[in-house]
Motif scaffolding. Structure first.
Motif, PDB file in Angstrom:
ATOM      1  N   ASP B  40      39.755  52.543  33.103  1.00  0.00           N
ATOM      2  CA  ASP B  40      40.890  52.457  32.186  1.00  0.00           C
ATOM      3  C   ASP B  40      41.247  51.018  31.835  1.00  0.00           C
ATOM      4  O   ASP B  40      42.121  50.793  31.007  1.00  0.00           O
ATOM      5  CB  ASP B  40      42.107  53.164  32.792  1.00  0.00           C
ATOM      6  CG  ASP B  40      42.433  52.628  34.169  1.00  0.00           C
ATOM      7  OD1 ASP B  40      41.551  51.982  34.765  1.00  0.00           O
ATOM      8  OD2 ASP B  40      43.562  52.845  34.645  1.00  0.00           O
ATOM      9  N   SER B  41      40.622  50.063  32.485  1.00  0.00           N
ATOM     10  CA  SER B  41      40.937  48.662  32.175  1.00  0.00           C
ATOM     11  C   SER B  41      39.663  47.828  32.219  1.00  0.00           C
ATOM     12  O   SER B  41      39.635  46.745  32.776  1.00  0.00           O
ATOM     13  CB  SER B  41      41.960  48.121  33.181  1.00  0.00           C
ATOM     14  OG  SER B  41      41.473  48.282  34.498  1.00  0.00           O
ATOM     15  N   ARG B  42      38.629  48.365  31.624  1.00  0.00           N
ATOM     16  CA  ARG B  42      37.327  47.691  31.682  1.00  0.00           C
ATOM     17  C   ARG B  42      37.362  46.311  31.048  1.00  0.00           C
ATOM     18  O   ARG B  42      36.790  45.364  31.575  1.00  0.00           O
ATOM     19  CB  ARG B  42      36.281  48.529  30.944  1.00  0.00           C
ATOM     20  CG  ARG B  42      35.677  49.606  31.774  1.00  0.00           C
ATOM     21  CD  ARG B  42      34.532  50.231  31.032  1.00  0.00           C
ATOM     22  NE  ARG B  42      34.063  51.397  31.760  1.00  0.00           N
ATOM     23  CZ  ARG B  42      32.805  51.765  31.794  1.00  0.00           C
ATOM     24  NH1 ARG B  42      31.904  51.080  31.157  1.00  0.00           N
ATOM     25  NH2 ARG B  42      32.446  52.828  32.472  1.00  0.00           N
ATOM     26  N   LEU B  43      37.990  46.218  29.891  1.00  0.00           N
ATOM     27  CA  LEU B  43      37.978  44.942  29.188  1.00  0.00           C
ATOM     28  C   LEU B  43      38.695  43.868  29.995  1.00  0.00           C
ATOM     29  O   LEU B  43      38.233  42.733  30.093  1.00  0.00           O
ATOM     30  CB  LEU B  43      38.630  45.089  27.812  1.00  0.00           C
ATOM     31  CG  LEU B  43      37.709  45.553  26.691  1.00  0.00           C
ATOM     32  CD1 LEU B  43      38.467  45.654  25.389  1.00  0.00           C
ATOM     33  CD2 LEU B  43      36.532  44.617  26.544  1.00  0.00           C
ATOM     34  N   ALA B  44      39.849  44.233  30.560  1.00  0.00           N
ATOM     35  CA  ALA B  44      40.582  43.263  31.373  1.00  0.00           C
ATOM     36  C   ALA B  44      39.756  42.871  32.586  1.00  0.00           C
ATOM     37  O   ALA B  44      39.697  41.695  32.971  1.00  0.00           O
ATOM     38  CB  ALA B  44      41.921  43.849  31.796  1.00  0.00           C
ATOM     39  N   TRP B  45      39.106  43.855  33.188  1.00  0.00           N
ATOM     40  CA  TRP B  45      38.268  43.567  34.359  1.00  0.00           C
ATOM     41  C   TRP B  45      37.128  42.633  33.989  1.00  0.00           C
ATOM     42  O   TRP B  45      36.858  41.636  34.665  1.00  0.00           O
ATOM     43  CB  TRP B  45      37.722  44.882  34.928  1.00  0.00           C
ATOM     44  CG  TRP B  45      36.957  44.707  36.194  1.00  0.00           C
ATOM     45  CD1 TRP B  45      35.603  44.564  36.329  1.00  0.00           C
ATOM     46  CD2 TRP B  45      37.498  44.622  37.518  1.00  0.00           C
ATOM     47  NE1 TRP B  45      35.270  44.409  37.652  1.00  0.00           N
ATOM     48  CE2 TRP B  45      36.409  44.446  38.403  1.00  0.00           C
ATOM     49  CE3 TRP B  45      38.793  44.702  38.036  1.00  0.00           C
ATOM     50  CZ2 TRP B  45      36.579  44.337  39.779  1.00  0.00           C
ATOM     51  CZ3 TRP B  45      38.966  44.598  39.404  1.00  0.00           C
ATOM     52  CH2 TRP B  45      37.877  44.408  40.255  1.00  0.00           C
ATOM     53  N   ALA B  46      36.460  42.941  32.873  1.00  0.00           N
ATOM     54  CA  ALA B  46      35.325  42.113  32.455  1.00  0.00           C
ATOM     55  C   ALA B  46      35.789  40.709  32.072  1.00  0.00           C
ATOM     56  O   ALA B  46      35.083  39.725  32.319  1.00  0.00           O
ATOM     57  CB  ALA B  46      34.611  42.780  31.286  1.00  0.00           C
ATOM     58  N   SER B  47      36.971  40.602  31.471  1.00  0.00           N
ATOM     59  CA  SER B  47      37.495  39.278  31.130  1.00  0.00           C
ATOM     60  C   SER B  47      37.719  38.447  32.390  1.00  0.00           C
ATOM     61  O   SER B  47      37.417  37.242  32.414  1.00  0.00           O
ATOM     62  CB  SER B  47      38.807  39.408  30.362  1.00  0.00           C
ATOM     63  OG  SER B  47      38.628  40.165  29.204  1.00  0.00           O
ATOM     64  N   GLY B  48      38.237  39.090  33.422  1.00  0.00           N
ATOM     65  CA  GLY B  48      38.420  38.379  34.686  1.00  0.00           C
ATOM     66  C   GLY B  48      37.101  37.950  35.294  1.00  0.00           C
ATOM     67  O   GLY B  48      36.986  36.871  35.890  1.00  0.00           O
ATOM     68  N   CYS B  49      36.088  38.779  35.115  1.00  0.00           N
ATOM     69  CA  CYS B  49      34.760  38.417  35.629  1.00  0.00           C
ATOM     70  C   CYS B  49      34.230  37.189  34.894  1.00  0.00           C
ATOM     71  O   CYS B  49      33.628  36.293  35.504  1.00  0.00           O
ATOM     72  CB  CYS B  49      33.798  39.586  35.456  1.00  0.00           C
ATOM     73  SG  CYS B  49      34.303  41.041  36.375  1.00  0.00           S
ATOM     74  N   LEU B  50      34.439  37.164  33.591  1.00  0.00           N
ATOM     75  CA  LEU B  50      33.992  36.003  32.814  1.00  0.00           C
ATOM     76  C   LEU B  50      34.740  34.747  33.258  1.00  0.00           C
ATOM     77  O   LEU B  50      34.146  33.672  33.398  1.00  0.00           O
ATOM     78  CB  LEU B  50      34.225  36.262  31.326  1.00  0.00           C
ATOM     79  CG  LEU B  50      33.838  35.141  30.369  1.00  0.00           C
ATOM     80  CD1 LEU B  50      32.373  34.772  30.542  1.00  0.00           C
ATOM     81  CD2 LEU B  50      34.113  35.542  28.932  1.00  0.00           C
TER      82      LEU B  50
END
Lengths: 101, 260
Positions: B40-50
């Motif tokens: 449900d929060s993939r984009l936020a998670w991926a942004s944090g990974c970046l």
């Protein structure tokens, strides 16, 4: 000898979460939900703790077929000692925009 | 979670893998493994990974090395070039609304100064391996670019009747040189679509300005626009196709696969 980490409020929050179930392997997303730390804050902490020998990690096979393997973490004996040495006062609540992403 | 968001999250992690140093590739894969649970929060998670990858690159990658800085700055210059082109493209389209021009023109001029100035400073840094003749030719182009820019600003500022359209006209040629140099300097072709779009927009704007030179009507501008797009779109599509194929084949990822 591993360097003693700078125990920030975020680190203390993470250590407290790991200390809650010291023998259990925890996943990153579960830790993120429990601590309220976003991935951009959580993973740098996990990396530092692992580099300093305070955290051990292993890959776990996925529960569902087709999913990638997941990384799981738990405190080492040194990490456990550090977590237990932290003051027992409540960890300060994170500000709304304290962590990136 | 929409397919688009899932796709964007995966691309962000691809970028994170490209940014992170080799010793941290396994951590990027660890973060990728959590994308599923974080549905449900993939984009936020991926942004944090970046963000994590950028932090690790800063920690291990000597980000203040001149070439690294120059590469980052060149991308900034290209981005601003496109912004500049977009602004003046909009200015042309909004010419029917003259009240907006005073608000758009100063920003466009500031971007122009940054892009050309940045190119003058950075492009020599990015081409240190040219042969002797190439160095002289490249130096001559840089000198012309710098001289043209200096002349444009001197000319404009020395005239008592300042008119921002004077700068627009001269800046078109400068921008064409700038984008051409950006294409030359961009060895990894990361900048190709941006620079191509900038060139296309510059051509379109030049055609628009030429209406006043030869007295033609709007159809000349549209013919320039169509010609520019016909010339540039295949390049952009080829680039996109190549990038997508590279990602699909896994060649865009770092070979580091050791797990922590």
């Amino acid at each position: 000898m591993a360097r003693t980490p700078n125990v920030s409020p975020q680190t203390r929050r993470l250590l407290a979460a790991l200390l809650g179930q010291p023998q259990a392997w925890r996943h990153g997303y579960d830790l993120s939900k429990e601590t309220g730390l976003k991935s951009g804050t959580l993973y740098p902490l996990l990396i530092r703790l692992s580099d300093q020998g305070l955290l051990e990690a292993e890959w776990r096979d996925p529960v569902q077929a087709g999913r990638p393997p997941r990384h799981a973490y738990r405190l080492t004996a040194t990490g456990l000692a550090l977590a237990q040495s932290q003051p027992s006062r409540p960890v300060p609540a994170l500000k709304a925009k304290a962590a990136f992403a | 979670m929409s397919p688009l968001s899932a796709w964007l999250a995966e691309r962000l992690l691809d970028i994170a893998a490209a940014v992170a140093p080799p010793s941290r590739q396994a951590w990027i894969e660890a973060m990728r493994g959590e994308l599923g649970p974080a549905d449900d929060s993939r984009l936020a998670w991926a942004s944090g990974c970046l963000w994590t990858a950028v932090l690790e690159r800063i920690r291990f990658g000597h980000p203040l090395a001149p070439r690294t800085l120059a590469g980052l700055a060149l991308r900034l210059v290209g981005g601003l070039s496109c912004l500049y082109c977009g602004l003046f493209f909009m200015t042309g389209l909004l010419r029917q609304l003259p009240d907006l021009q005073p608000h758009i023109a100063p920003l466009g001029l500031a971007v122009l100064l940054m892009t050309t100035g940045g190119a003058i400073l950075l492009l020599p840094i990015l081409r240190p391996r040219l042969r002797m003749m190439g160095r002289w030719a490249f130096g001559a182009v840089i000198a012309l670019l710098a001289g043209g820019e200096l002349w444009t600003w001197t000319y404009s500022l020395s005239h008592s009747r300042f008119h921002w359209q004077t700068l627009l006209f001269f800046s078109d040629s400068l921008l064409s040189v700038l984008t051409a140099l950006a294409l030359i300097a961009d060895r990894r072709r990361l900048f190709l679509p941006l620079a191509t779009l900038a060139t296309a927009t510059s051509l379109a704007h030049l055609g628009y300005e030429m209406r006043y030179v030869n007295g033609r009507q709007d159809h000349l501008w549209f013919s320039y626009l169509v010609l520019a797009l016909i010339l540039c779109m295949p390049v952009i599509l080829l680039w996109l196709g190549q990038r997508l194929l590279t990602l699909r084949d896994g060649a865009g990822r770092s070979p580091g696969s050791a797990r922590p």
